[in-house]
Design an enzyme around this catalytic site. Structure first.
Site, PDB file in Angstrom:
ATOM      1  N   ARG A  35      -3.797  26.865  -9.866  1.00 16.73           N
ATOM      2  CA  ARG A  35      -5.048  26.224 -10.299  1.00 16.73           C
ATOM      3  C   ARG A  35      -6.068  27.249 -10.785  1.00 16.73           C
ATOM      4  O   ARG A  35      -6.849  26.964 -11.696  1.00 16.73           O
ATOM      5  CB  ARG A  35      -5.628  25.392  -9.163  1.00 16.73           C
ATOM      6  CG  ARG A  35      -4.838  24.119  -8.977  1.00 16.73           C
ATOM      7  CD  ARG A  35      -5.506  23.191  -8.013  1.00 16.73           C
ATOM      8  NE  ARG A  35      -4.957  21.853  -8.158  1.00 16.73           N
ATOM      9  CZ  ARG A  35      -4.897  20.963  -7.195  1.00 16.73           C
ATOM     10  NH1 ARG A  35      -5.368  21.247  -6.001  1.00 16.73           N
ATOM     11  NH2 ARG A  35      -4.396  19.778  -7.418  1.00 16.73           N
ATOM     12  N   LYS A 201       4.097   4.053  -2.159  1.00 19.15           N
ATOM     13  CA  LYS A 201       3.611   2.665  -2.085  1.00 19.15           C
ATOM     14  C   LYS A 201       3.474   1.987  -3.449  1.00 19.15           C
ATOM     15  O   LYS A 201       2.954   2.574  -4.393  1.00 19.15           O
ATOM     16  CB  LYS A 201       2.232   2.657  -1.407  1.00 19.15           C
ATOM     17  CG  LYS A 201       2.330   2.900   0.094  1.00 19.15           C
ATOM     18  CD  LYS A 201       0.997   3.249   0.666  1.00 19.15           C
ATOM     19  CE  LYS A 201       0.171   1.997   0.934  1.00 19.15           C
ATOM     20  NZ  LYS A 201      -1.209   2.361   1.320  1.00 19.15           N
ATOM     21  N   GLY A 351       0.308  15.820  -8.967  1.00 24.29           N
ATOM     22  CA  GLY A 351       0.466  15.433  -7.564  1.00 24.29           C
ATOM     23  C   GLY A 351       1.844  15.786  -7.018  1.00 24.29           C
ATOM     24  O   GLY A 351       2.358  16.883  -7.266  1.00 24.29           O
ATOM     25  N   GLY A 374      -4.263  12.162  -9.088  1.00 26.31           N
ATOM     26  CA  GLY A 374      -5.098  10.952  -9.067  1.00 26.31           C
ATOM     27  C   GLY A 374      -5.712  10.679 -10.426  1.00 26.31           C
ATOM     28  O   GLY A 374      -5.754   9.539 -10.897  1.00 26.31           O
TER      29      GLY A 374
HETATM   30  P1  AMP Z   1       3.081   9.102  -3.833  1.00 25.01           P
HETATM   31  O1  AMP Z   1       1.944   9.954  -3.347  1.00 25.01           O
HETATM   32  O2  AMP Z   1       2.851   7.644  -3.698  1.00 25.01           O
HETATM   33  O3  AMP Z   1       3.566   9.529  -5.196  1.00 25.01           O
HETATM   34  O4  AMP Z   1       4.279   9.358  -2.812  1.00 25.01           O
HETATM   35  C1  AMP Z   1       4.952  10.563  -2.740  1.00 25.01           C
HETATM   36  C2  AMP Z   1       5.729  10.584  -1.473  1.00 25.01           C
HETATM   37  O5  AMP Z   1       6.646   9.500  -1.489  1.00 25.01           O
HETATM   38  C3  AMP Z   1       6.549  11.836  -1.317  1.00 25.01           C
HETATM   39  O6  AMP Z   1       6.046  12.553  -0.225  1.00 25.01           O
HETATM   40  C4  AMP Z   1       7.948  11.323  -1.068  1.00 25.01           C
HETATM   41  O7  AMP Z   1       8.590  11.971  -0.016  1.00 25.01           O
HETATM   42  C5  AMP Z   1       7.722   9.883  -0.678  1.00 25.01           C
HETATM   43  N1  AMP Z   1       8.908   9.062  -0.914  1.00 25.01           N
HETATM   44  C6  AMP Z   1       9.711   9.052  -1.984  1.00 25.01           C
HETATM   45  N2  AMP Z   1      10.745   8.200  -1.806  1.00 25.01           N
HETATM   46  C7  AMP Z   1      10.597   7.656  -0.586  1.00 25.01           C
HETATM   47  C8  AMP Z   1      11.328   6.731   0.183  1.00 25.01           C
HETATM   48  N3  AMP Z   1      12.454   6.180  -0.300  1.00 25.01           N
HETATM   49  N4  AMP Z   1      10.868   6.394   1.404  1.00 25.01           N
HETATM   50  C9  AMP Z   1       9.750   6.957   1.883  1.00 25.01           C
HETATM   51  N5  AMP Z   1       9.000   7.840   1.220  1.00 25.01           N
HETATM   52  C10 AMP Z   1       9.425   8.204  -0.004  1.00 25.01           C
END
Ligand code: AMP
Length: 395
Positions: A35, A201, A351, A374
């Site tokens: 960064r 999510k 991210g 974000g």
């Molecule tokens: P996000 O911040 O929503 O992009 O989520 C990223 C996180 O989702 C990472 O830390 C991944 O380890 C997690 N992730 C990816 N696939 C899965 C899964 N099948 N079950 C649980 N967590 C997951």
């Protein structure tokens, strides 16, 4: 079009540059200086044009006096001095006589870094709530404001929106580059245009799906969020991540765009989320009650590859598996390779996706890796970023 740093005469001027120096620091040692390096172009430009360069940045979250001990920007000033090959004046305050006197003593080409803007959050979240007095005070320290912190430009803080309301303003090279990548793709993408979504999510990605499902040719869905989609289709997902509040959304969007939204056909499961758990690869019809789906399987990788192979533009946001654990990293790793081999322009949405790409050493393989997770997500949602919209327009 927004004004940029190039639109101003900087000589003799006190130029406040909002940079993103939010780097990981452990025991006073910077773990990743990307960064800092990403902001060098703008800082060097201002130095070479004869500005008095006043840098401001946040670092982490600061809620208590105790938080201040490991959230100082001092180590960053030392690293920056080395990268610039010039002394960076560090002022361990966010306001007051010492800061003001140091600024008044600056010569053209000098660089000064003020302490972490979020130290002001201890007093009623002044920075993060864009307290008007604080924005006006910081603006009073300079003549021109340049925003180059893309990663915080989706937030309305005193250190971006607050200052910009009082000064002539422009964007720096880093934000300019981000906009040059995202804007044309969101307006007129080269087709086929594929969006790959993953991560934990569904609820975090609803805005992106709603905005991009009309623009993209296909949306490929993996990661934890895929299991809520599968559940909405009636599959048993065992103990996989389930986002109950989003199930209605999944049902409706799949019904409307069933040919556009591509879901996994197989999955790699564990019994627990750790390195030692036993794994089972199966079709999505065969997930057992006690299993957690943690990665896409080989058939899904092949399926995704078919779509990616012919595409001209790909945006990827969210790892398609629990990549932090080796046993569930294969899908994300393979995807990195497939995207590298493809002829598409590949944009990585910052991210966690950026972290995965770095971890598997693919960071030099794509057109662009966004510096803001974000912020890029909000751009993909079609939202206006307050830290950019506040900047003066070109006439
Ligand atoms: P996000 O911040 O929503 O992009 O989520 C990223 C996180 O989702 C990472 O830390 C991944 O380890 C997690 N992730 C990816 N696939 C899965 C899964 N099948 N079950 C649980 N967590 C997951």
């Amino acid at each position: 079009m927004k004004k940029t740093i190039r639109n101003y005469r900087l000589k003799n001027k006190k130029v406040i540059i909002r940079v993103d120096f939010n780097v990981p620091i452990k025991d006073g040692i910077i773990q990743d200086d990307n960064r800092i390096k990403a902001s060098l172009e703008t800082i060097k430009y201002a130095i070479n044009k004869g500005a008095k360069v006043i840098l401001i940045s946040h670092l982490g979250r600061v809620k208590t006096e105790e938080d201040k001990t490991d959230k100082s920007l001092k180590p960053v000033s030392e690293a920056l001095s080395k990268l610039l090959n010039q002394k960076v004046i560090f002022i361990p305050f966010t306001r007051g006589k010492e800061l003001e006197n140091a600024i008044n003593k600056m010569n053209n080409g000098d660089v000064l870094l003020m302490e972490n803007t979020r130290f002001e959050d201890i007093d009623n979240k002044k920075e993060s709530s864009n307290n008007p007095e604080l924005g006006a005070y910081w603006a009073s320290l300079g003549d021109i404001f340049i925003n180059d912190a893309f990663a915080t430009s989706h937030r309305s803080h005193a250190s971006n929106v607050g200052i910009a309301t009082h000064l002539k303003s422009g964007i720096g090279f880093l934000i300019e580059k981000e906009l040059e990548v995202f804007n044309p793709i969101l307006k007129r993408p080269k087709r086929p245009f594929i969006v790959i979504l993953g991560g934990a999510k569904v609820s975090d990605k609803i805005g992106v799906i709603k905005n991009l499902v009309k623009k993209a040719d296909y949306i490929l869905i993996g990661g934890g969020m895929a299991y809520t989609f599968l559940k909405s289709e009636g599959y048993n997902i065992g103990n996989s991540l389930m986002d109950y509040d989003s199930i209605d959304f999944c049902t409706k969007i799949l019904k409307k765009y069933e040919n556009k939204i591509i879901l996994p056909v197989d999955t790699v499961n564990g019994l627990e989320i750790n390195e030692n758990t036993s794994t089972n690869t199966c079709l999505i019809t065969d997930i057992k009650e006690d299993e957690i789906g943690l990665d896409i399987g080989p058939k899904t990788i092949e399926l995704f590859k078919k779509y990616i192979k012919d595409s001209k533009t790909v945006i990827w946001n969210g790892p398609v598996g629990y990549f932090e654990i080796d046993k569930f990293a294969n899908g994300t790793k393979q995807l990195c390779e497939i995207l590298k081999q493809s002829n598409a322009e590949v944009i990585i949405g910052g991210g966690d996706t950026g972290s995965a790409v770095n971890k598997f050493e693919y960071s030099d393989c794509y057109k662009h890796i966004s510096t803001g997770g974000g912020a890029s997500l909000e751009l993909l949602e079609g939202r206006i970023l307050p830290g950019i919209s506040v900047i003066n327009d070109k006439q």
